[in-house]
Design a protein around this motif. Sequence first.
Motif, PDB file in Angstrom:
ATOM      1  N   LEU A 150       0.833  -1.200   0.000  1.00  0.00           N
ATOM      2  CA  LEU A 150       0.000   0.000   0.000  1.00  0.00           C
ATOM      3  C   LEU A 150       0.867   1.250   0.000  1.00  0.00           C
ATOM      4  CD1 LEU A 150      -2.792   1.294   0.179  1.00  0.00           C
ATOM      5  CD2 LEU A 150      -2.664   1.092   2.662  1.00  0.00           C
ATOM      6  N   GLY A 151       1.988   1.197   0.723  1.00  0.00           N
ATOM      7  CA  GLY A 151       2.895   2.345   0.769  1.00  0.00           C
ATOM      8  C   GLY A 151       3.458   2.696  -0.592  1.00  0.00           C
ATOM      9  N   VAL A 152       3.820   1.672  -1.381  1.00  0.00           N
ATOM     10  CA  VAL A 152       4.342   1.924  -2.721  1.00  0.00           C
ATOM     11  C   VAL A 152       3.280   2.584  -3.595  1.00  0.00           C
ATOM     12  CG1 VAL A 152       5.121   0.814  -4.850  1.00  0.00           C
ATOM     13  CG2 VAL A 152       6.073   0.104  -2.680  1.00  0.00           C
ATOM     14  N   ALA A 153       2.052   2.055  -3.543  1.00  0.00           N
ATOM     15  CA  ALA A 153       0.971   2.599  -4.364  1.00  0.00           C
ATOM     16  C   ALA A 153       0.686   4.062  -4.007  1.00  0.00           C
ATOM     17  CB  ALA A 153      -0.289   1.759  -4.189  1.00  0.00           C
ATOM     18  N   VAL A 154       0.638   4.361  -2.710  1.00  0.00           N
ATOM     19  CA  VAL A 154       0.373   5.738  -2.275  1.00  0.00           C
ATOM     20  C   VAL A 154       1.548   6.646  -2.593  1.00  0.00           C
ATOM     21  CG1 VAL A 154      -0.052   7.198  -0.263  1.00  0.00           C
ATOM     22  CG2 VAL A 154      -1.229   5.007  -0.467  1.00  0.00           C
ATOM     23  N   LEU A 155       2.771   6.150  -2.392  1.00  0.00           N
ATOM     24  CA  LEU A 155       3.958   6.960  -2.662  1.00  0.00           C
ATOM     25  C   LEU A 155       4.045   7.341  -4.135  1.00  0.00           C
ATOM     26  CD1 LEU A 155       6.638   8.138  -1.564  1.00  0.00           C
ATOM     27  CD2 LEU A 155       7.726   5.977  -2.196  1.00  0.00           C
ATOM     28  N   ASN A 156       3.708   6.408  -5.013  1.00  0.00           N
ATOM     29  CA  ASN A 156       3.750   6.711  -6.446  1.00  0.00           C
ATOM     30  C   ASN A 156       2.809   7.852  -6.804  1.00  0.00           C
ATOM     31  OD1 ASN A 156       5.655   4.726  -7.097  1.00  0.00           O
ATOM     32  ND2 ASN A 156       4.081   3.155  -7.345  1.00  0.00           N
ATOM     33  N   ILE A 157       1.650   7.870  -6.163  1.00  0.00           N
ATOM     34  CA  ILE A 157       0.685   8.949  -6.420  1.00  0.00           C
ATOM     35  C   ILE A 157       1.187  10.258  -5.818  1.00  0.00           C
ATOM     36  CG2 ILE A 157      -1.661   9.748  -6.027  1.00  0.00           C
ATOM     37  CD1 ILE A 157      -1.418   7.394  -7.989  1.00  0.00           C
ATOM     38  N   ASP A 158       1.679  10.199  -4.570  1.00  0.00           N
ATOM     39  CA  ASP A 158       2.138  11.416  -3.900  1.00  0.00           C
ATOM     40  C   ASP A 158       3.338  12.034  -4.609  1.00  0.00           C
ATOM     41  OD1 ASP A 158       0.161  11.088  -2.057  1.00  0.00           O
ATOM     42  OD2 ASP A 158       1.441  10.211  -0.501  1.00  0.00           O
ATOM     43  N   GLN A 159       4.212  11.176  -5.165  1.00  0.00           N
ATOM     44  CA  GLN A 159       5.386  11.667  -5.881  1.00  0.00           C
ATOM     45  C   GLN A 159       5.062  12.070  -7.313  1.00  0.00           C
ATOM     46  OE1 GLN A 159       8.452  12.217  -4.661  1.00  0.00           O
ATOM     47  NE2 GLN A 159       7.821  11.561  -2.618  1.00  0.00           N
TER      48      GLN A 159
END
Length: 214
Positions: free
Chosen positions: A139-148
Amino acid sequence: MTPFLMHTILVQASGSPDQGFSFGTMMTIIIGAIFINNFVLSRFLGICPFMGVSKQLDSAVGMGAAVVFVMALATLGCWGVYHLLLVPLGIGYLKTIAFIIIIAALVQLVEMILLKFSPTLYQALGIYLPLITTNCAILGVAVLNIDQKYSLGYSLINAVAAGIGFTLALVLMAGIRERLEQAPIPPALKGLPIAFLMAGAMSIAFLGFAGLGG
């Protein structure tokens, strides 16, 4: 959603105009996800499967491969749902719920594949396989990709690299714990206590890669 909007989003998948798509940026993402910002040893995500499946090397490799697979597919699904559905509808704030549903569905798919083609690995992973659903690293990777604001291309690169970093930490930990089984460890430290101490030592060791980020 108009066809023009969908076409614009998909064109940006290989690299947005703001980011560009370069070999240097790709290597920065890869090295950062594997070594500098390792999701287990630096961001402290995915600790449950990391500690639970790192007792044997074979199980660690199997879990790592499953996580890489789920991370890549989850990133593809989450990126598409967010940009093609949630944002156009103005409900981007529901991304966390949507991402969890996508990840849960993919984990069920992985379970069925392993049960069909590798029952031994399925049994070895045990309860930790469905726990991939609650693996905060995915979940962290998915959210980080959006935030970045990563493009689809960069998001997939980051997801695969993060999965490789997770696998690397898992395999290293499994190798250490197998050796610890033969070591004269005080009874009070056997099991999880010594495992947490080793994980802390590994985390400190990975801090040496922080200089690469400069």
